[in-house]
Design an enzyme around this catalytic site. Structure first.
Site, PDB file in Angstrom:
ATOM      1  N   GLY A 224       0.660  -0.955   0.258  1.00 29.77           N
ATOM      2  CA  GLY A 224       0.107  -0.123  -0.101  1.00 29.77           C
ATOM      3  C   GLY A 224       0.747   1.103  -0.064  1.00 29.77           C
ATOM      4  O   GLY A 224       2.092   1.680  -0.260  1.00 29.77           O
ATOM      5  N   ASN A 225       0.379   2.829  -0.013  1.00 28.35           N
ATOM      6  CA  ASN A 225       1.205   3.708   0.005  1.00 28.35           C
ATOM      7  C   ASN A 225      -0.122   4.585   1.768  1.00 28.35           C
ATOM      8  O   ASN A 225      -0.893   4.337   2.267  1.00 28.35           O
ATOM      9  CB  ASN A 225       0.929   4.284  -1.260  1.00 28.35           C
ATOM     10  CG  ASN A 225      -0.422   5.064  -1.733  1.00 28.35           C
ATOM     11  OD1 ASN A 225      -0.838   5.356  -0.875  1.00 28.35           O
ATOM     12  ND2 ASN A 225      -0.521   3.830  -2.505  1.00 28.35           N
ATOM     13  N   HIS A 226       1.168   5.493   1.697  1.00 28.29           N
ATOM     14  CA  HIS A 226       0.794   5.989   2.890  1.00 28.29           C
ATOM     15  C   HIS A 226      -0.414   7.652   2.639  1.00 28.29           C
ATOM     16  O   HIS A 226      -0.378   8.437   3.392  1.00 28.29           O
ATOM     17  CB  HIS A 226       1.697   7.345   3.699  1.00 28.29           C
ATOM     18  CG  HIS A 226       2.764   6.254   4.399  1.00 28.29           C
ATOM     19  ND1 HIS A 226       2.771   5.879   4.729  1.00 28.29           N
ATOM     20  CD2 HIS A 226       4.323   6.704   3.656  1.00 28.29           C
ATOM     21  CE1 HIS A 226       3.401   5.140   5.354  1.00 28.29           C
ATOM     22  NE2 HIS A 226       4.714   5.557   4.680  1.00 28.29           N
TER      23      HIS A 226
END
Ligand code: CTP
Length: 403
Positions: A212-214
């Site tokens: 995933g990412n932030h």
């Protein structure tokens, strides 16, 4: 939810018997989610008390430039009051006050506020039938309308004098309905459908892990709110995000992976007028997703990744009348890269944020963006809250689409 929710309503009360109904009017504005402040002419206090109105509005009531009984009284700033208001509703509006409004007379706080207010003004006349019909009153109506003020016409019925005819102030419920309908009818994106993507995507590795990412989704949710506030019907396709929105014009479709987002976006694209893709979509996903939790064995572990579909590019390839907006998050050669994406994905507008700018990008509540149009006009903005950036973006889109 009412279009009045979260709006600042300044209610102006003048000296007519219908002033007694403003207690209900304040209640209804509050019930619709509005913030209410009341400004009264001194004579209107004979018909309803400031105490009633301040209790119901949960705000002080203003009627004089200073509080005469208090030696340390502060000046009641009519300019601030006028600027605070999103909408100024004068109800009841007497023949006397309307005549003064029409002629620029400024001998009380309500009139000074009227002259300073920059927001839309509504007035709901109330008077006896012969006064209502008088040429002088009609002249005031016309003059006020020519200023852009909106008249909420009086109705017919029994009047305080005992006579029956036109001149009864519209009922509080009808005033609210009138104002809501008028506001909605004037919104520039009324009747338009806007598709927005937000947040990250999660690409499964096995049943418990993902890539995933932030991205928090904040920017996309703010864009959705800004678009809905302009009257648009919004479909917000969001990846996993803790953001929430509760607005009747916004439908949130929650998705997980880039493929889910691709499928959901394509369900809506044909029927939308504008698409704004702000999601931080994973560019790669695991080629094979393990059906069981992967056990640790070797000291190193390799996951083979494959490209996800570029959702924005796929829309650029099939777009017809739609206005297509993309985002570009860059760390170097920002303008060049953003222009490259604008062309490669067949966009009408790209929003560039550089990770070199402090306060821009993921997570925080601020952003610093540059808009680049298809004809390479460049509009650089200061660091602003994401709410303001979303509003700027909608204004830029309005400008380019002449909506
Ligand atoms: N985007 C998308 N689908 C993807 C990847 C990106 O719709 N699979 C969209 C994003 O929502 C954004 C724009 O494309 O509006 C740009 O995303 P970005 O990651 O900055 O660019 P990429 O084209 O993926 O290029 P790179 O990562 O190489 O910079």
């Amino acid at each position: 939810m009412s279009i009045l929710s979260g709006k600042n309503i300044l209610l102006g009360i003048t000296a007519g018997i219908a002033a007694y109904k403003t207690a209900s009017l304040v209640r209804l504005f509050i019930k619709a989610g509005a913030n209410v402040k009341v400004v009264m002419t001194p004579a209107s206090k004979d018909f309803i008390t400031p105490l009633t109105l301040s209790t119901l509005s949960k705000n002080p009531v203003y009627s004089t430039f200073t509080n005469e009984e208090d030696d340390n009284a502060m000046w009641n700033n009519h300019v601030e009051l006028g600027l605070w208001a999103d909408f100024f509703v004068i109800a009841p509006a007497t023949a006397n006050t309307m005549s003064k409004m029409a002629n620029g007379t400024c001998d009380n706080l309500l009139l000074a506020t009227y002259l300073s207010a920059k927001c839309p003004v509504y007035f709901a006349p109330a008077m006896d039938l012969d006064m209502y019909k008088h040429d002088s009153t009609k002249h005031s109506f016309e003059k006020l309308k020519s200023f852009g003020n909106v008249m909420i016409p009086a109705t017919s019925g029994e009047l305080a004098s005992g006579l029956v005819g036109e001149g009864r102030m519209a009922e509080p419920e009808d005033i609210i309905a009138f104002v809501e309908k008028d506001i909605l009818g004037k919104l520039p994106l009324r009747g338009k459908k806007i598709l927005i993507t937000a947040g990250p995507t999660y690409e499964a590795i096995d049943p418990v892990r993902f890539i995933g990412n932030h991205s928090s989704g904040k920017m996309g949710f703010e864009i959705a709110k800004a678009a809905a506030n302009l009257g648009a019907e919004v479909i917000l396709v969001s990846g996993p995000s803790s953001q929430h929105v509760n607005q009747s014009m916004i439908t949130v479709e929650r998705v997980k992976s880039a493929q889910d987002m691709y499928d959901e976006v394509h369900k809506h694209f044909n029927t939308c007028d504008i698409a704004i893709l702000s999601a931080a979509v994973a560019d790669y996903r695991p080629k094979n997703v393990a059906t069981q939790k992967i056990k640790k064995k070797e000291s190193t572990f390799t996951i083979e990744l494959e490209k996800t579909k570029d959702i924005l590019k796929s829309l650029g390839a099939i777009k017809k009348q739609q206005f297509l907006v993309g985002f570009a998050l860059e760390t170097n050669n920002e303008l060049e890269h953003a222009k490259g994406k604008l062309a490669a994905k067949n966009l009408d507008l790209i929003v560039l944020n550089s990770l070199n700018d402090k306060g821009a990008g993921f997570g925080g509540s601020t952003n610093k963006v540059t808009f680049i149009t298809a004809s390479h006009d460049i509009f650089a903005h200061e660091l602003k809250s994401k709410t303001e950036v979303a509003q700027d973006l909608m204004q830029q889109i309005l400008k380019q689409t002449h909506a």
